[in-house]
Each structure stands twice: as structure tokens, then as C-alpha cells.
Design a protein around this motif. Sequence first.
Motif, PDB file in Angstrom:
ATOM      1  N   ALA A  49     -25.588 -20.008 130.872  1.00 16.85           N
ATOM      2  CA  ALA A  49     -24.558 -19.469 129.992  1.00 16.85           C
ATOM      3  C   ALA A  49     -23.649 -18.601 130.834  1.00 16.85           C
ATOM      4  CB  ALA A  49     -25.195 -18.643 128.893  1.00 16.85           C
ATOM      5  N   LEU A  50     -22.353 -18.668 130.548  1.00 17.72           N
ATOM      6  CA  LEU A  50     -21.431 -17.735 131.175  1.00 17.72           C
ATOM      7  C   LEU A  50     -20.995 -16.764 130.096  1.00 17.72           C
ATOM      8  CD1 LEU A  50     -19.169 -20.154 133.238  1.00 17.72           C
ATOM      9  CD2 LEU A  50     -21.194 -18.932 133.998  1.00 17.72           C
ATOM     10  N   ILE A  51     -21.211 -15.494 130.340  1.00 18.58           N
ATOM     11  CA  ILE A  51     -20.787 -14.531 129.334  1.00 18.58           C
ATOM     12  C   ILE A  51     -19.808 -13.543 129.951  1.00 18.58           C
ATOM     13  CG2 ILE A  51     -22.881 -14.753 127.959  1.00 18.58           C
ATOM     14  CD1 ILE A  51     -23.929 -12.237 129.196  1.00 18.58           C
ATOM     15  N   GLY A  52     -19.099 -12.849 129.101  1.00 20.64           N
ATOM     16  CA  GLY A  52     -18.109 -11.899 129.584  1.00 20.64           C
ATOM     17  C   GLY A  52     -16.954 -11.804 128.619  1.00 20.64           C
ATOM     18  N   LYS A  75     -14.298 -17.107 132.746  1.00 20.17           N
ATOM     19  CA  LYS A  75     -15.325 -18.088 132.358  1.00 20.17           C
ATOM     20  C   LYS A  75     -14.739 -19.502 132.315  1.00 20.17           C
ATOM     21  CE  LYS A  75     -16.182 -16.157 128.359  1.00 20.17           C
ATOM     22  NZ  LYS A  75     -15.397 -14.946 128.138  1.00 20.17           N
ATOM     23  N   SER A  76     -13.635 -19.628 131.591  1.00 18.06           N
ATOM     24  CA  SER A  76     -13.042 -20.966 131.474  1.00 18.06           C
ATOM     25  C   SER A  76     -12.510 -21.451 132.812  1.00 18.06           C
ATOM     26  CB  SER A  76     -11.907 -20.958 130.463  1.00 18.06           C
ATOM     27  OG  SER A  76     -12.411 -20.677 129.192  1.00 18.06           O
ATOM     28  N   THR A  77     -11.971 -20.534 133.590  1.00 20.52           N
ATOM     29  CA  THR A  77     -11.480 -20.906 134.916  1.00 20.52           C
ATOM     30  C   THR A  77     -12.605 -21.511 135.735  1.00 20.52           C
ATOM     31  OG1 THR A  77      -9.942 -19.083 134.798  1.00 20.52           O
ATOM     32  CG2 THR A  77     -10.295 -20.043 136.952  1.00 20.52           C
ATOM     33  N   MET A  78     -13.784 -20.895 135.624  1.00 15.29           N
ATOM     34  CA  MET A  78     -14.904 -21.392 136.398  1.00 15.29           C
ATOM     35  C   MET A  78     -15.308 -22.786 135.930  1.00 15.29           C
ATOM     36  SD  MET A  78     -18.012 -19.142 137.512  1.00 15.29           S
ATOM     37  CE  MET A  78     -19.645 -19.761 137.429  1.00 15.29           C
ATOM     38  N   PHE A 115     -22.575 -23.397 129.642  1.00 16.33           N
ATOM     39  CA  PHE A 115     -22.255 -23.117 128.252  1.00 16.33           C
ATOM     40  C   PHE A 115     -21.482 -21.812 128.162  1.00 16.33           C
ATOM     41  CE2 PHE A 115     -23.740 -21.888 123.900  1.00 16.33           C
ATOM     42  CZ  PHE A 115     -23.285 -22.995 123.236  1.00 16.33           C
ATOM     43  N   VAL A 116     -20.336 -21.859 127.514  1.00 17.42           N
ATOM     44  CA  VAL A 116     -19.602 -20.626 127.256  1.00 17.42           C
ATOM     45  C   VAL A 116     -19.521 -20.452 125.758  1.00 17.42           C
ATOM     46  CG1 VAL A 116     -17.341 -19.525 127.310  1.00 17.42           C
ATOM     47  CG2 VAL A 116     -18.217 -20.649 129.341  1.00 17.42           C
ATOM     48  N   SER A 117     -19.994 -19.339 125.275  1.00 17.06           N
ATOM     49  CA  SER A 117     -19.913 -19.110 123.843  1.00 17.06           C
ATOM     50  C   SER A 117     -20.018 -17.621 123.585  1.00 17.06           C
ATOM     51  CB  SER A 117     -21.041 -19.846 123.138  1.00 17.06           C
ATOM     52  OG  SER A 117     -21.058 -19.490 121.782  1.00 17.06           O
ATOM     53  N   LEU A 161     -19.673 -12.566 133.912  1.00 19.75           N
ATOM     54  CA  LEU A 161     -18.432 -12.503 134.691  1.00 19.75           C
ATOM     55  C   LEU A 161     -17.572 -11.360 134.188  1.00 19.75           C
ATOM     56  CD1 LEU A 161     -17.393 -16.239 134.792  1.00 19.75           C
ATOM     57  CD2 LEU A 161     -17.501 -14.789 136.785  1.00 19.75           C
ATOM     58  N   ASP A 162     -16.972 -10.646 135.128  1.00 16.84           N
ATOM     59  CA  ASP A 162     -16.048  -9.595 134.745  1.00 16.84           C
ATOM     60  C   ASP A 162     -14.899  -9.562 135.740  1.00 16.84           C
ATOM     61  OD1 ASP A 162     -15.231  -7.497 133.091  1.00 16.84           O
ATOM     62  OD2 ASP A 162     -15.939  -6.050 134.578  1.00 16.84           O
ATOM     63  N   HIS A 163     -13.683  -9.676 135.251  1.00 16.14           N
ATOM     64  CA  HIS A 163     -12.495  -9.686 136.094  1.00 16.14           C
ATOM     65  C   HIS A 163     -12.623 -10.604 137.307  1.00 16.14           C
ATOM     66  CE1 HIS A 163     -11.837  -5.918 133.829  1.00 16.14           C
ATOM     67  NE2 HIS A 163     -10.631  -6.432 133.773  1.00 16.14           N
ATOM     68  N   GLY A 164     -13.142 -11.774 137.075  1.00 15.31           N
ATOM     69  CA  GLY A 164     -13.193 -12.767 138.126  1.00 15.31           C
ATOM     70  C   GLY A 164     -14.346 -12.622 139.100  1.00 15.31           C
ATOM     71  N   GLU A 165     -15.248 -11.709 138.823  1.00 14.33           N
ATOM     72  CA  GLU A 165     -16.383 -11.569 139.727  1.00 14.33           C
ATOM     73  C   GLU A 165     -17.685 -11.714 138.946  1.00 14.33           C
ATOM     74  OE1 GLU A 165     -15.647  -8.301 142.955  1.00 14.33           O
ATOM     75  OE2 GLU A 165     -14.396  -7.913 141.215  1.00 14.33           O
TER      76      GLU A 165
END
Lengths: 277, 252
Positions: free
Chosen positions: B66-69, B75-78, B211-213, B229-233
Motif C-alpha cells: 500500500a502507498l499511503i500519504g 503516490k500516483s506519480t510513483m 494499492f493506493v487508497s 510517502l511525503d513530499h516525494g520521499e
Amino acid sequence: MKKLFQKIMGWIRTLFRYKDLLILLVQRDIKLKYRRSFLGYLWSILNPLLSMLVMAIVFTRVFSRNIENYPVYLICGNILFSYMRESSTQALSSVIDNASLLKKTYVPKYIFTLSKITSSFVSFVLSMSALVIVMIATGVPFRWSNLLIIVPICELYVFAVGLGLFLGAVTVFFRDMKNLWSVVTLAWMYLTPIFYSLESFYDENSLNMPLASIIIRRFNPMYMYIQQFRAMILHYTPAWEVPTEILVLRGALVSVIMLLVGIITFNSTKDKFILYI
Amino acid sequence: MENVDNLEKDICIQLKDATVRFNMAGEKVDNLKEYFVKLIKRELHFKEFLALKNVNLTIRQGEAWALIGNNGAGKSTMLRLICRILAPYKGTVSVRGTIAPMIELGAGFDPNLTAEENIYLNGTILGYSRKFIQDHFQEIVDFAELHKFLELPIKNYSSGMRARLGFAIATVRKPDILIVDEVLAVGDAAFQAKCHKRIRELLNQGTTLLFVSHNKKMVLDLCDHAAWLDHGEIKFTGTPAEAYEAYESIIK
């Protein structure tokens, strides 16, 4: 060298993988082009026929004096030039029109450009029936050597693919291309002997070849394709035209160069498209 | 971009120092006149914006990430980077296997074509062959429950119906990697449950999930790894529960 070869094999493999998509996109374009029109596909034939009629009526007195079988002469130039104009105009916006899709899923980006060029190619081939009709009406004999037109047609298609890829890529960065291109094709049309012949440049009193004529003969790819095509249809090459064998070679050379320019431009910029669409 | 051969056997996605840069020009320069005017006035500088900064991440086969943030964290960029929609500005992205990208369900539907025609169009965009779609056509229609509406142009569909169809097409073949970006939110509860079940099935068959949600319950239920993820990191990687703990401690 080996790396380049592998790269090209990679492209061919992706093209093969997405061939069904390409076919579907071409089918869609053709299907949607004439959806809801009464005459449908017939327009592909009627259109060149009617525009030939208009041009024949307008220009007969001015240009046709020394041109043998003016209607066939006209329609040959017309359908080939229209194909180039239509395919390049559509290819030009093929990438930006699919922006929303390209942002959301991975597809080889050239697929859309290639499909536009190919779908106009299909209507171009359909429009050949108009030529056949005019040939019958004006009593041009059919010979097996007519089939040689496949050569200029292939050259023109390769040229159109190269040009389309180039324009599609450039337009992503400079939207002005859209407006500019319609002016360019207009100028190009007048610089191509479609309704006049190169002979009209000649002065009766001097034997020198005028500059305009030299430029067109040497540097206008559309002249190369159209003149080849006409010579193969009419079995006749007037003295002021370039001999067909030379045109076949020049045309092939130009189309390969254009293809390379297109591929290189498209390929070196395609990763940046997403930032501009 | 893809040097798949260098990957270890069970790794299917590897980001190394991946950086994505967007040009944030004050205004977008996309016509010639403006370009030359700015070039001459020397105003053609772009504000750089790094949507992802030196991201390193290794995902092994069968894992569910999961990508959270926050919004705009990258997230979507990744996901787009992994789907090859975006190319990295620096660093490398290696991906092994087929991807079913669900960045937006039914991206590439042509509103003027009927549902049937769109199934073929969308399927081939995902890289299926025509034959494959023909063989699985009934399966797609069954899952989407749209038997009565096949002859209707997609423009007359509701967004929920469109999403159902999109999901059905994207998951009809078991992909090696499934990428889901907040697309299930449009459907009704029954549809969400159905999708949930289908994703679980795919996971059991060995698909890797990204998964991004913002639906925490669903994330905790489906995923076994998470990255915050936060500000691209990437600030944190670990189990979803730990990642949420770290993430939520910052918000509060």
C-alpha cells in the motif's frame, strides 16, 4: 551496431504485440468517419470525383491546353496529395488528442499516430475507385503495368508515416503547428503540379529550365510520387517531366530519409510528451 | 530504462534513486511565438518541481504494497512511473512481468462506440490479443453485469457502470502486477465488495499488488507491506499497521 539491432527488434516485437490495437483503432476511425451519413463509405469515392469535376471545370481553359487527358491528370494528383494532407493533418494532433489516455495507461505512443496515417490510407485506397471510374469514362486503356502504381503508393505511405511521426512529436511542444501546417500544405499544394504541368513554366523562346521548375523537380517529394503515379497510369511521360525510373529512386530515398527523421524525432522526445500534454 | 536481467529472481519491481521532475513554468510555453519571445528575453527558466526524490524501493513477487500519504505526496506519480507512463528523470525503474494498470478505470473508452466495441478497444490497449478477448468476452460481461447494455454507446453509461466494465476488463487476465489507484471509490458497496474479492483471488494466485487508497480498512485487509510517502520521499516502510501509526502521528 548490435545494440541498435536489438532496439529495432524490440520495436518490432512491441508493434507485433499491439497489432490488434492498431487494427481496432483503424477500424474505429473508419467506422466513425462515416457514421450517420447517408452515403457512408461512398463518400470516399464521391469526394475525389466531385472535387476533380470542380477543378476540371474551373481550370480546363487555363491549364489543360497541353495536358493529355486532363481529368485523369487532375484526379491522380488530387487523390495522392489529399492523402498526404489528410494523414499529416490527422497525425499532427494524434498524440495530443489522446492525452488523457496516455496519462493513464501505457501504450506505445506512436500507435495513435500510425493508426491515423493508416486509416487515411484505407480511405485513400478506396478513393482509387474514383480514378478507375474516370479512366473508364475517358477511355484510358488498362494494362498490367498499371499495377506498378504500388511502388509510388508504398513510397508515399512510408513518407507519410515519417512525416506524421515528426509532426505528431513536434506538435506536442508547439501547438502553433496545428495552424501553421494548414498554411504549409496550402503552399505545398500550389508548388505541386496537380492542376498545372511543369510545362507551363517554360518560356517558348528560351531553352533554359526555369528555377521554379528545377526546385519542384528536385525537392518536392509530392511531385516525385504524383508524377510516377501518373506515368504508370497514363503510360506516357512528356519530355519536360523527370523520367520515371529516376523518380522511383529519388522517391524511395526521400521516403526513407523522412521515415528516419520521423522516427528519430519521435523517439528522442517521446519520454517528455507526458510533461506537455 | 528496463534492465530486467539485472533483477534478482523474486524481485518484480525495483526503483533505484528514482527521481521524477516536472517543469513548473510560470505559464506553460507551448507555442512558438511565446517560446522565442521568452528565449530572447531570457525568461525561459523553469521552476523545477521534484514529484519524487531519490526513491528506493524493492518489491518482491506476491507482495501486496500500500502507498499511503497526503494528497500530492507522489503516490500516483510513483504508480505512473512503474506503469511506464512516466519516465524517470534520474535513476532507474525496473519492472518484470505484465502490468494491469488501474490508474483510472476505463481509460481509453471511446464514448461513441458501444460497450462491446469498447471491450475490444480497451482490452487491446491493455495488450490483450483480440483472440484472448473473444475467448473471455462472456467472463467480462458477467463480471460487469452489463448484459442488457452491450449495444449502448458508452457515453450513455453511468460512471459506476463504466468503472465496473473497466475493472472487469483489467482483471480478466491474471496480471503479474496489479496497480490500483483509488479507482474503486466510484462503485457502490456491492461492486466494491466484488472488486475486493477479485483482488484477493488474484493475490492468492501470486499477483503482486500496488494499492493506493484512503480507505484504511481496505488497506489493512489487503496489504502486507506499506510505504508512507511525503513530499516525494519515502518516510517509512514496514507493515501497514506500523506505517499508519507513523503517518497518523504526524497528522495529529
